[in-house]
Design an enzyme around this catalytic site. Structure first.
Site, PDB file in Angstrom:
ATOM      1  N   HIS A  27       0.344   7.281   5.016  1.00 48.86           N
ATOM      2  CA  HIS A  27      -0.922   7.991   4.801  1.00 48.86           C
ATOM      3  C   HIS A  27      -1.371   8.696   6.088  1.00 48.86           C
ATOM      4  O   HIS A  27      -1.798   9.853   6.060  1.00 48.86           O
ATOM      5  CB  HIS A  27      -2.042   7.015   4.401  1.00 48.86           C
ATOM      6  CG  HIS A  27      -1.832   6.267   3.119  1.00 48.86           C
ATOM      7  ND1 HIS A  27      -2.037   4.918   3.002  1.00 48.86           N
ATOM      8  CD2 HIS A  27      -1.456   6.681   1.880  1.00 48.86           C
ATOM      9  CE1 HIS A  27      -1.809   4.529   1.753  1.00 48.86           C
ATOM     10  NE2 HIS A  27      -1.437   5.577   1.055  1.00 48.86           N
ATOM     11  N   LYS A  51      -6.552  -0.688 -10.476  1.00 44.92           N
ATOM     12  CA  LYS A  51      -5.648  -1.735  -9.994  1.00 44.92           C
ATOM     13  C   LYS A  51      -6.469  -2.782  -9.261  1.00 44.92           C
ATOM     14  O   LYS A  51      -7.592  -2.516  -8.839  1.00 44.92           O
ATOM     15  CB  LYS A  51      -4.543  -1.174  -9.090  1.00 44.92           C
ATOM     16  CG  LYS A  51      -4.938  -0.103  -8.105  1.00 44.92           C
ATOM     17  CD  LYS A  51      -3.699   0.365  -7.328  1.00 44.92           C
ATOM     18  CE  LYS A  51      -3.731   1.839  -7.000  1.00 44.92           C
ATOM     19  NZ  LYS A  51      -2.650   2.377  -6.260  1.00 44.92           N
ATOM     20  N   ARG A 100       6.507  10.830  -2.059  1.00 45.62           N
ATOM     21  CA  ARG A 100       7.557  10.030  -1.414  1.00 45.62           C
ATOM     22  C   ARG A 100       8.921  10.304  -2.024  1.00 45.62           C
ATOM     23  O   ARG A 100       9.886  10.561  -1.350  1.00 45.62           O
ATOM     24  CB  ARG A 100       7.266   8.529  -1.582  1.00 45.62           C
ATOM     25  CG  ARG A 100       6.357   7.981  -0.544  1.00 45.62           C
ATOM     26  CD  ARG A 100       5.807   6.659  -0.985  1.00 45.62           C
ATOM     27  NE  ARG A 100       4.961   6.811  -2.153  1.00 45.62           N
ATOM     28  CZ  ARG A 100       4.154   5.886  -2.619  1.00 45.62           C
ATOM     29  NH1 ARG A 100       4.095   4.712  -2.025  1.00 45.62           N
ATOM     30  NH2 ARG A 100       3.405   6.104  -3.670  1.00 45.62           N
ATOM     31  N   SER A 138       1.371   0.780  -0.001  1.00 51.20           N
ATOM     32  CA  SER A 138       0.360  -0.249   0.260  1.00 51.20           C
ATOM     33  C   SER A 138       0.768  -1.566  -0.385  1.00 51.20           C
ATOM     34  O   SER A 138       0.550  -2.649   0.176  1.00 51.20           O
ATOM     35  CB  SER A 138      -1.005   0.196  -0.280  1.00 51.20           C
ATOM     36  OG  SER A 138      -1.444   1.359   0.381  1.00 51.20           O
TER      37      SER A 138
HETATM   38  P1  ADP Z   1      -3.100   6.100  -5.229  1.00 50.03           P
HETATM   39  O1  ADP Z   1      -3.997   7.201  -4.795  1.00 50.03           O
HETATM   40  O2  ADP Z   1      -2.118   6.583  -6.259  1.00 50.03           O
HETATM   41  O3  ADP Z   1      -3.806   4.840  -5.578  1.00 50.03           O
HETATM   42  P2  ADP Z   1      -2.372   5.497  -2.471  1.00 50.03           P
HETATM   43  O4  ADP Z   1      -3.761   5.207  -2.101  1.00 50.03           O
HETATM   44  O5  ADP Z   1      -1.342   4.510  -2.017  1.00 50.03           O
HETATM   45  O6  ADP Z   1      -2.142   5.727  -4.022  1.00 50.03           O
HETATM   46  O7  ADP Z   1      -1.913   6.884  -1.868  1.00 50.03           O
HETATM   47  C1  ADP Z   1      -2.722   8.009  -1.738  1.00 50.03           C
HETATM   48  C2  ADP Z   1      -1.815   9.222  -1.587  1.00 50.03           C
HETATM   49  O8  ADP Z   1      -0.888   9.023  -0.520  1.00 50.03           O
HETATM   50  C3  ADP Z   1      -0.965   9.509  -2.813  1.00 50.03           C
HETATM   51  O9  ADP Z   1      -0.835  10.920  -2.929  1.00 50.03           O
HETATM   52  C4  ADP Z   1       0.371   8.899  -2.472  1.00 50.03           C
HETATM   53  O10 ADP Z   1       1.448   9.536  -3.152  1.00 50.03           O
HETATM   54  C5  ADP Z   1       0.437   9.193  -0.999  1.00 50.03           C
HETATM   55  N1  ADP Z   1       1.345   8.271  -0.304  1.00 50.03           N
HETATM   56  C6  ADP Z   1       1.466   6.935  -0.468  1.00 50.03           C
HETATM   57  N2  ADP Z   1       2.433   6.427   0.309  1.00 50.03           N
HETATM   58  C7  ADP Z   1       2.963   7.476   0.998  1.00 50.03           C
HETATM   59  C8  ADP Z   1       4.030   7.619   1.964  1.00 50.03           C
HETATM   60  N3  ADP Z   1       4.745   6.570   2.368  1.00 50.03           N
HETATM   61  N4  ADP Z   1       4.288   8.855   2.451  1.00 50.03           N
HETATM   62  C9  ADP Z   1       3.565   9.924   2.010  1.00 50.03           C
HETATM   63  N5  ADP Z   1       2.570   9.869   1.109  1.00 50.03           N
HETATM   64  C10 ADP Z   1       2.262   8.660   0.611  1.00 50.03           C
END
Ligand code: ADP
Length: 172
Positions: A27, A51, A100, A138
């Site tokens: 992130h 979730k 990803r 995460s």
């Molecule tokens: P969500 O919003 O789907 O609950 P997250 O909070 O984990 O998921 O992620 C927020 C954003 O960051 C999403 O666009 C997700 O695809 C992206 N993201 C998560 N992990 C990575 C990573 N390792 N590299 C790049 N982008 C990521």
């Protein structure tokens, strides 16, 4: 790594929404790269994702805030309404998402088209993960932490500390 360009002098605003439960280095990399492209980046922590949450909204926002403090054009906030509505409220020009693997694509494609259906003025922009963060999520970070595996290379220092405290509370 190449030298970073200075922060852009433009008025474009990007919203980077997510659960960030918790924030990890994948992130942070997306945030840093977005801050090179946009005049202002709002990291928007969604209050009630579909979730089970490990950290409260206030905790998730605070962990983002302290981890992005070095970039003056990045802000941490929380929101509880529809992402496109919050983006409109904050006058954002684009919604940033990270990709990803191809497995992220189907869902993100659907989400982006739905967001455009709801508000065609806000552009969806995808930044590809950096190779060294492609395996990071995460969910995995939390699982590693719960088993006491080292996570210092995967998350900002403040997040590692918060995970350690949370684990001690759960264990004790
Ligand atoms: P969500 O919003 O789907 O609950 P997250 O909070 O984990 O998921 O992620 C927020 C954003 O960051 C999403 O666009 C997700 O695809 C992206 N993201 C998560 N992990 C990575 C990573 N390792 N590299 C790049 N982008 C990521």
């Amino acid at each position: 790594m190449s030298e970073r360009r200075p922060s852009p002098n433009n008025e474009l605003v990007a919203l980077y929404p997510g659960s960030f439960d918790p924030l990890h280095n994948g992130h942070v990399d997306i945030i840093h790269r977005a801050s090179d492209l946009f005049g202002h980046v709002i990291v928007a922590v969604y209050d009630k994702p579909d979730k089970r949450l490990y950290f409260t909204t206030a905790e998730r926002v605070e962990l983002v805030r302290e981890s992005v403090a070095q970039w003056t054009n990045v802000e941490a906030a929380s929101y509880a309404n529809l992402t496109v509505d919050y983006a409109r409220d904050r006058s954002a020009h684009a919604i940033i998402r990270g990709l990803r693997a191809t497995s992220d694509f189907d869902f993100e494609f659907q989400l982006a088209l739905m967001n455009r259906h709801l508000n065609e003025d806000i552009e969806a922009l995808f930044l590809m993960t950096s190779l060294e963060h492609a395996h990071l999520s995460s969910t995995l970070v939390k699982e590693l932490s719960q088993h006491g595996a080292p996570i210092e290379d995967l998350v900002p220092a403040g997040v590692a500390e918060a995970l350690r405290r949370k684990r001690e509370r759960t264990d004790g």
